[in-house]
Design a protein around this motif. Structure first.
Motif, short mmCIF file in Angstrom:
data_model
loop_
_atom_site.label_atom_id
_atom_site.label_comp_id
_atom_site.label_asym_id
_atom_site.label_seq_id
_atom_site.Cartn_x
_atom_site.Cartn_y
_atom_site.Cartn_z
N TYR A 169 -29.18 -35.63 19.02
CA TYR A 169 -28.84 -34.41 18.30
C TYR A 169 -27.33 -34.37 18.12
CZ TYR A 169 -28.19 -29.41 17.34
OH TYR A 169 -27.83 -28.21 16.79
N ASP A 170 -26.90 -34.31 16.87
CA ASP A 170 -25.49 -34.20 16.53
C ASP A 170 -24.66 -35.31 17.19
OD1 ASP A 170 -23.34 -33.09 15.21
OD2 ASP A 170 -22.94 -31.56 16.72
N GLY A 171 -25.20 -36.54 17.18
CA GLY A 171 -24.45 -37.69 17.66
C GLY A 171 -24.50 -37.93 19.15
N ALA A 172 -25.16 -37.07 19.92
CA ALA A 172 -25.27 -37.26 21.37
C ALA A 172 -26.74 -37.35 21.76
CB ALA A 172 -24.58 -36.12 22.12
N TYR A 173 -26.98 -37.76 23.00
CA TYR A 173 -28.34 -38.03 23.45
C TYR A 173 -28.67 -37.15 24.65
CZ TYR A 173 -27.95 -42.05 20.40
OH TYR A 173 -27.78 -42.86 19.30
N TYR A 174 -29.92 -36.65 24.66
CA TYR A 174 -30.33 -35.68 25.66
C TYR A 174 -31.74 -36.00 26.17
CZ TYR A 174 -26.59 -32.94 23.49
OH TYR A 174 -25.39 -32.52 22.97
N THR A 175 -32.00 -35.53 27.39
CA THR A 175 -33.38 -35.42 27.85
C THR A 175 -33.68 -33.93 28.01
OG1 THR A 175 -32.71 -35.61 30.18
CG2 THR A 175 -33.44 -37.62 29.05
N LEU A 176 -34.93 -33.59 27.76
CA LEU A 176 -35.39 -32.21 27.87
C LEU A 176 -36.43 -32.17 28.98
CD1 LEU A 176 -35.01 -29.51 26.27
CD2 LEU A 176 -37.15 -30.07 25.14
N SER A 177 -36.18 -31.38 30.01
CA SER A 177 -37.10 -31.35 31.15
C SER A 177 -37.64 -29.96 31.39
CB SER A 177 -36.42 -31.89 32.41
OG SER A 177 -35.14 -31.36 32.59
N LEU A 178 -38.92 -29.93 31.75
CA LEU A 178 -39.59 -28.68 32.11
C LEU A 178 -39.28 -28.40 33.57
CD1 LEU A 178 -41.69 -26.47 31.40
CD2 LEU A 178 -43.44 -28.06 32.18
N THR A 179 -38.59 -27.29 33.84
CA THR A 179 -38.12 -27.01 35.20
C THR A 179 -38.97 -25.99 35.94
OG1 THR A 179 -36.59 -25.32 34.36
CG2 THR A 179 -35.75 -27.58 34.60
N ASN A 180 -39.73 -25.16 35.21
CA ASN A 180 -40.53 -24.14 35.89
C ASN A 180 -41.60 -23.61 34.95
OD1 ASN A 180 -41.29 -22.47 38.02
ND2 ASN A 180 -39.92 -20.82 37.42
N GLU A 219 -53.12 -8.06 24.77
CA GLU A 219 -52.65 -8.58 26.05
C GLU A 219 -53.43 -9.86 26.38
OE1 GLU A 219 -50.13 -7.19 27.96
OE2 GLU A 219 -49.90 -6.09 26.07
N ARG A 220 -52.68 -10.91 26.75
CA ARG A 220 -53.32 -12.19 27.03
C ARG A 220 -52.70 -12.83 28.26
NH1 ARG A 220 -54.25 -15.99 21.91
NH2 ARG A 220 -55.29 -17.08 23.61
N GLN A 221 -53.53 -13.55 29.01
CA GLN A 221 -53.00 -14.38 30.09
C GLN A 221 -52.22 -15.52 29.46
OE1 GLN A 221 -53.16 -14.27 33.61
NE2 GLN A 221 -51.68 -15.92 33.32
N GLY A 222 -51.01 -15.74 29.93
CA GLY A 222 -50.20 -16.79 29.33
C GLY A 222 -49.25 -17.41 30.31
N TYR A 223 -48.28 -18.15 29.76
CA TYR A 223 -47.35 -18.93 30.57
C TYR A 223 -45.96 -18.83 29.96
CZ TYR A 223 -51.83 -20.92 31.89
OH TYR A 223 -53.14 -21.07 32.29
N THR A 224 -44.96 -18.78 30.84
CA THR A 224 -43.57 -18.91 30.40
C THR A 224 -43.05 -20.23 30.93
OG1 THR A 224 -43.19 -16.53 30.36
CG2 THR A 224 -41.25 -17.94 30.48
N TYR A 225 -42.63 -21.09 30.00
CA TYR A 225 -42.12 -22.41 30.35
C TYR A 225 -40.59 -22.39 30.28
CZ TYR A 225 -46.95 -23.81 29.61
OH TYR A 225 -48.32 -23.92 29.69
#
Length: 277
Positions: free
Chosen positions: A68-79, A174-180
């Motif tokens: 992204y925009d010339g740089a490199y990243y990892t995206l991690s799910l933390t919780n 209203e629904r059962q769901g998740y926040t990532y």
């Protein structure tokens, strides 16, 4: 299994996913926001988080690192947090009156972050032959408290770029769901640094093979493909070796691995016999 010799340019194209800086895609926007902020949260009714984490964990299901925009990243799910979510459907109608209309309206720029995210792709609405455009969004309790759209619509219209767009709350549930919760880590700022990071985190040496395993690798290189079966013990043991290392890209049945064999680097595409059990 297929073994393809790789050079640096091919390795870059295989190992990284490019995210446009000026993306207007609602699907990519959460990724961009995570990179730009370093962290981000996303509400969903699905027990499967999207986007999936991109971290070099052996045996994990991963997506490729991101450019992204010339740089490199990892995206991690933390919780991941289970909670009740409010699913809202908001209908947006094409602008029909000037922004100084007396009807109760709110400026788009003053909306909460969640409200503006919900309406971003619908202003202006691409209604075509339809009378309105519907948008669906999931709100947690904190976002509901900051919203002027849910649980009740406080305004009749939203003003953006001088245009007034009538809005209507069609439904809430209203629904059962998740926040990532996600975090982005910048792993490299240049192509050369990223290639070095790939070799450190993903590449492994294919050494110490049995004669039978060595024949499989040779056929995969020279004949472009090796095909085994569930009863092929050498192929199974070789597959176990691959599965114990992080993949450049992997799903439930297949994956791409970065290996060095006899001094040469390869991208190895593998569908292991274990996938058929």
């Amino acid at each position: 299994m297929e073994m393809r010799e790789t050079a640096d340019d091919a390795l870059l194209s295989n190992a990284v996913r490019t995210i446009p800086v000026d993306t207007t895609s609602d699907r990519l926007r959460p990724i961009v926001e995570t990179i730009e902020r370093g962290t981000h949260k996303r509400n969903s009714p699905s027990p499967e988080p999207q986007p999936r984490p991109a971290i070099p964990d052996a045996g994990s299901s991963v997506d490729r690192p991101l450019e992204y925009d010339g740089a490199y990243y990892t995206l991690s799910l933390t919780n991941t947090v289970e909670r009740m979510l409010t699913e809202a459907e908001v209908r947006v109608t094409a602008a029909t009156t000037p922004s100084d209309d007396a009807t109760n309206a709110v400026e788009y720029e003053t909306l909460s972050e969640k409200d503006s995210t919900a309406l971003r792709g619908a202003l202006p609405p691409e209604t075509g032959d339809r009378e309105y455009e519907s948008v669906h969004e999931y709100y947690d309790t904190q976002e509901v408290n900051a919203s002027v759209l849910v649980p009740e619509m406080e305004y009749d219209a939203v003003i953006r770029d001088g245009q007034r767009y009538p809005v209507e709350l069609a439904s809430t549930e209203e629904r059962q769901g998740y926040t990532y919760h996600y975090e982005a880590e910048r792993v490299a700022s240049t192509d050369d640094d990223f290639l070095a990071w790939l070799r450190s985190n993903y590449r492994f040496e294919l050494t110490g093979l049995s004669d039978a395993e060595g024949k499989i690798v040779t056929e995969a290189i020279e004949e472009s493909r090796y095909t085994g079966d569930k009863g092929d013990d050498a192929f199974r043991s070789l597959s176990d070796r691959f599965l114990s290392h992080p993949a450049l890209e992997r799903d439930e049945e297949t994956g791409d691995w970065f290996v060095r064999y006899d001094g040469t680097e390869y991208i190895a595409a593998l569908r292991p016999p274990q996938a058929y059990e």
